[in-house]
Motif scaffolding. Structure first.
Motif: not given
Lengths: 334, 326
Positions: B127-132, B107-116, B81-86
């Protein structure tokens, strides 16, 4: 005679699973079986299994009838939350409410919820999975709304007896399961109602043309399932003396369905086994208690659960057993 | 004519169900906004506890106070649900997203979209666990790692460095459970007299906490358990019931410490059934918006920001409970 022989053979596999678990405990964890007396009541892991498992057992008894008609009730977990919320609000507004009134109102709400499911399935002819999904997704919101999105403490001695009280040294919730089971055997199994339910589940049209009021049967089984879910919600609320609409009964529908299916009632409907549902629930709770008491790492504990569930389901499958034995036979020949 | 009506009923219900389902999936409030007020999307985990509600209220009130248009999405305990809302917030081009994730991973993919899309993301609470690290703007939370240390330090002080401890873990894989486990152990390991004799998950729930404690009492024997460390109050409250039902006095025969400090835990302390709670401060809205304003103004901020947590003991609980906001 033939019937009872058949139904007992389908119980072999869940019983084997249960036996295997108990054997594991006997070998690796002998203290598992110790029972002592605390405050005049029996106290031990085996007692805990019955007490904590009673909720799933109650749910499974109701769910068993629904599944026998070829349906499924996904809303039992949320009906638990709604009844928990209702009873919490009753005791919050008047802490001296008599137990009878509190139970009557709470179970009344659960019965209405069950009847609603039944009406949607039987008369509106909606697929059971969809019809009960409606309440499953909205029910938790209703429960939160009733309590004002809060946890409410339910501290009433009479009500507390449901989940934590003892009768003749046994947990009351355990006695309650025996009573409900006896009631179901006398009221359903030993009467034509069982036949009507099985006929409806086997072939609704055929049942209809044979004069079975299959719509009424369906309405009734969902009503009973709702009532039992309500009772399970009350036992859980009483057990922890707290009503938490966001947590109460969560994922319980899955436990109930699992217990029923492992216990020998096919999801496609038809023949059903009440004692099988009880044994299925017992199996699930024994596993949980074993995992806690043996000390399996929490992150890994779903794995033995999954293995046991898959094993019992495979053993139950005639096709798998045939293929397995034929494989074995071929090896022997070679 | 009558049968025709009946035939239509299922369809109507299906449509209604569809509406319910889509409502739950997206779950965002739509309120019309002026073009000059900034729109912030806030994704919450759910309404699983009083703590979480106080947390939600803190963010909502702060947004209102500062004149932002806050779009609220409730994850209802489900990461999907969170990923959809994001994703829907990214598509709506909100000005910033505040995310309180249920789980650390995924969260990696979703956060990339937001950054883009150039939308800054503030991670709140867990917290979130992301490589970057550059995928999100900043993190604001209670220091769940520090809380475990504070709890362990109290245990050392209270027991004089000698005790058998049973730990009730939160949901495996959630960041408070991981942090409270690791940090507590790191301090306890320095004291040879302190032993964590068992550690099981009660999923942050009262019923499960009770059930685990029942099994622990039978497995080790109550005489071999000196102290219970619970990752949240609800599990400790369940454990208290299990101890009472075993005919023993909680907080006296077996000591208990838990984390969160919700009202029910304070009440248990006032009743003399719980020894100590470590606060996990839910009032994170003000700090979050302070940082968000700086980010939107183009300033750089620290990546890791913590609100302050306190330790409350049974002895002062009767006075402390009067000052609690939640």
């Amino acid at each position: 005679m033939k019937q009872s022989l058949k139904s007992s053979s389908s119980l072999i596999w869940p019983l084997a699973g249960l036996g295997l678990l108990l054997l594991f405990n006997a070998v690796f964890n002998p203290s598992f079986f110790s029972i002592s007396i605390v405050d005049g009541n029996l106290y031990g892991n085996l007692i805990d299994i019955f007490r904590n498992g009673s909720i799933t057992m109650i749910l499974a008894l109701g769910m068993c009838l629904v599944i026998a008609t070829g349906g499924v009730d996904l809303s039992v977990g949320t009906i638990m939350a709604i009844t928990g919320a209702v009873v919490a609000i009753i005791y919050q507004s008047d802490p001296d409410t008599s137990l009878f009134v509190a139970l009557l109102v709470a179970l009344g709400v659960a019965g209405v919820a069950g009847a609603l499911n039944g009406a949607l399935v039987a008369y509106a002819r909606i697929q059971p999975i969809i019809a009960t999904l409606i309440l499953m997704v909205t029910g938790r919101g209703i429960a939160s709304f009733i309590t004002g999105e809060k946890q409410i403490a339910v501290e009433n001695d009479a009500f507390g007896y449901l989940g934590t009280g003892h009768l003749i040294a046994l947990p009351f919730s355990m006695v309650l399961v025996f009573l409900l089971y006896g009631l179901m055997v006398l009221g359903v199994r030993k009467t034509p109602v069982a036949l009507f339910i099985e006929a409806t589940g086997d072939n609704e049209d055929a049942a209809h043309f044979s004069g079975v009021n299959s719509k009424m049967i369906k309405l009734l089984v969902y009503l009973v399932c709702g009532l039992f879910a309500g009772l399970a919600g009350l036992v859980e609320t009483s057990n922890i003396a707290n009503s938490d609409p966001s947590q109460l009964g969560i994922y319980r529908e899955l436990d109930a369905i699992f217990a029923v299916v492992v216990g020998g009632t096919a999801l496609s409907g038809g023949r059903f086994s009440l004692i099988g549902a009880i044994i299925g629930a017992l199996l699930l709770q024994t596993l949980t208690t074993t995992l806690y008491s043996y000390g399996v790492d929490s992150a890994l504990s779903p794995i033995p659960k999954a293995v046991l569930i898959v094993t019992v389901c495979l053993l139950r499958s005639d096709r798998f057993r045939k293929q397995f034995t034929s494989l074995y036979a071929r090896k022997n020949v070679a | 004519m009558f049968p025709d009506v009946l035939k239509k009923i299922p369809l109507t219900f299906l449509i209604i169900t569809g509406l319910f389902l889509s409502g739950c999936g997206g779950g965002s409030d739509d309120s019309s906004a002026d073009s000059d007020t900034l729109t912030i999307g806030f994704i919450q985990t759910g309404a699983e506890s009083d703590w979480r509600k106080a947390h939600t209220v803190s963010v909502k009130e702060e947004a209102e106070k500062r004149g932002y248009n806050l779009k609220f999405a409730d994850g209802q305990g489900k990461p999907e649900n969170q990923i959809k809302a994001f994703s829907s917030f990214v598509v709506q081009r909100v000005d910033a997203i505040i995310l309180a994730p249920i789980v650390e991973t995924g969260w990696e993919t979703a956060l990339r979209k937001a950054k883009a899309a150039g939308i800054p993301v503030l991670i709140l609470d867990r917290t979130v666990d992301v490589s970057d690290d550059s995928l999100f703007a900043t993190y604001v939370g209670a220091d769940t790692y520090q809380e475990g240390i504070q709890a362990a330090e109290w245990v050392v002080k209270e027991t004089g460095g000698k005790a058998n401890i049973v730990e009730l873990q939160g949901t495996p894989g959630s960041s408070p459970a991981i942090n409270r486990l690791k940090s507590f152990k790191s301090v306890i390991d320095q004291h040879p007299g302190l032993k964590i004799i068992d550690s099981q998950s009660g999923d942050f729930r009262r019923a499960n906490g009770k059930q685990v404690m029942e099994a622990m009492l039978k497995k080790h024997g109550p005489e071999n358990i000196d102290l219970v460390y619970a990752h949240n109050d609800d599990m400790a409250l369940g454990a208290i019931q299990a101890i009472e039902e075993a005919g023993l006095k909680p907080a006296v025969y077996i000591k208990l410490i838990s984390i969160d400090a919700v009202r029910a835990a304070f009440e248990a302390m006032v009743d003399g059934k719980l020894n100590c709670v470590v606060e996990c401060n839910p009032l994170q809205g003000p700090l979050a918006f302070d940082l968000l304003e700086k980010i939107l103004a183009g300033e750089t901020v620290a990546k890791d920001n913590r609100v302050k947590d306190e330790v409350f003991e049974m002895a002062h609980a009767a006075e402390d409970i009067k000052t609690r906001a939640y």
